[in-house]
Design an enzyme around this catalytic site. Sequence first.
Site, short mmCIF file in Angstrom:
data_model
loop_
_atom_site.label_atom_id
_atom_site.label_comp_id
_atom_site.label_asym_id
_atom_site.label_seq_id
_atom_site.Cartn_x
_atom_site.Cartn_y
_atom_site.Cartn_z
N CYS A 1 -6.35 -2.86 -16.94
CA CYS A 1 -5.71 -2.78 -15.63
C CYS A 1 -4.32 -2.16 -15.72
O CYS A 1 -3.55 -2.23 -14.77
CB CYS A 1 -5.65 -4.15 -14.97
SG CYS A 1 -4.70 -5.38 -15.90
N CYS B 1 0.84 -1.21 0.00
CA CYS B 1 0.00 0.00 0.00
C CYS B 1 0.87 1.25 0.00
O CYS B 1 0.94 1.96 1.01
CB CYS B 1 -0.92 0.02 1.21
SG CYS B 1 -2.04 -1.37 1.33
N CYS C 1 -3.28 -6.77 8.44
CA CYS C 1 -3.31 -6.08 7.15
C CYS C 1 -4.65 -5.37 7.06
O CYS C 1 -5.70 -5.98 7.23
CB CYS C 1 -3.13 -7.06 6.00
SG CYS C 1 -3.15 -6.27 4.38
#
Length: 469
Positions: free
Chosen positions: A426, A87, A179
């Site tokens: 994507c 992240c 997480c």
Amino acid sequence: MEENKVSFKRGSIHRVTIEDIVFGGKGIAKVDDFVFFVENTIPGDVVDVKITKKKKSFAESYVVHYHSRGDGYISPQCSHFDYCGGCKWQNLTYEKQLAYKKKQVIDSIERIGHITNPPVQDTIPSPDIFAYRNKMEYSFSDNRWLTKEELGNPDIEKGFACGLHVPGAYNKIIDINTCHISDDMFNIILNEFKQFAKESGIPVYNLKSHEGVWRFLMIRRGVHKNEYMVNIVTSRSIKEDIEAFCKDFVKRYPQVTSIVNNLNRRKAQIAEGEEEIVIVGNSKIHESLGHFTFEISANSFFQTNTKQAEVMYDLVKKLSDFSGNETVFDMYSGTGTIPIYLADSVKQVYGFELVESSVNNARENIKKLGIKNVEFVCGDIKETMPKYKHLNPDILVIDPPRAGMHADVVETVLFMEAKSFVYVSCNPTTLARDLELLSEKYDVETIYPLDMFPHTYHIEAIAKLKLRA
């Protein structure tokens, strides 16, 4: 000027101001004509950086000191943020994340696709920005990677870890307890199964010697059905060793409806097995998209953010502007989620897919759902789809892999001359490349960036193209 250029060498330290974020998540700074790419930074940061890799006109670097933080900086929730590569944007407000993702789609299409002022809309936000993932894959390691804080702690167990990879290192695993992009049940499963493995006396698989047993812990969730799957990937069967623990676990957590053991005896470090053993419960879990229910096995593909996948498929419907009489061709149809989702809005859908196992799963799905107006064709698109040209498809839909459309597939699309084309991407760089190739016959009508993976630099984009009159 010359003196400054000489100073740009490996190991040297420089104070820079981050100007932008490039696709891939790194901050970018410029000193004269020299470019710095810097991890863990956002635009506006003033930082001292140390060069790790030097090229003629640019360098890779990392921050040794933050003097000030840029507009939009927030303190990340995750205690693993500084080391885990999952992240990278958790230190950036969500509004800024969406804005930068839009900007990166525009930049890619202008720079690579050579389309001036592309019609890119605002990024569609994810319904959830935490606890949104329905699948997590954790790796076991017998050589735990230690953070700076852990290096001096003699109580840290260095010979065992179950967690996520350090960026750029296939064999370095950070031990993870929590997480935030998966839900609390994922963290409970992770910690209890990790503790069992640690205390079991069964060795962790070693990537160099290829000895040992524990390899991966994969967790899946059917979000709308609230069903969880635990998939333990090992080099041999552990059913007898873990069965009693698993039976007790599902009594305490009945939402865990599937615990399986996939056996991977190969050297390849992948979380798939040649053989699957059901330890407790079923071999599959269930998930719904819209009013369709799908079965998900341990190794099958399914969109990772369920709620945003529904938003994406609804957008495909909206952009297609179906009247109910259309014939639709879906390329790279996989296990059939898009054709099935579109089936109740059109006359007929044909899905084209190369992977035979995916086609078999897709056919099984439509059979169980009782869908009669969807057909799947197995084979290479460039060979199979032209054979169906006589059906005169009204709309083509494509959701290709990150590499985008193969040149032969682009030629096939141009040959088919469908009136409309919806491209689900994507990867904005390969989308941009393909849009330029398709511009021979198609005009871009609109492009919607869509955030499937909050706090990461990954971007989905849906483009609507029209055949030029």
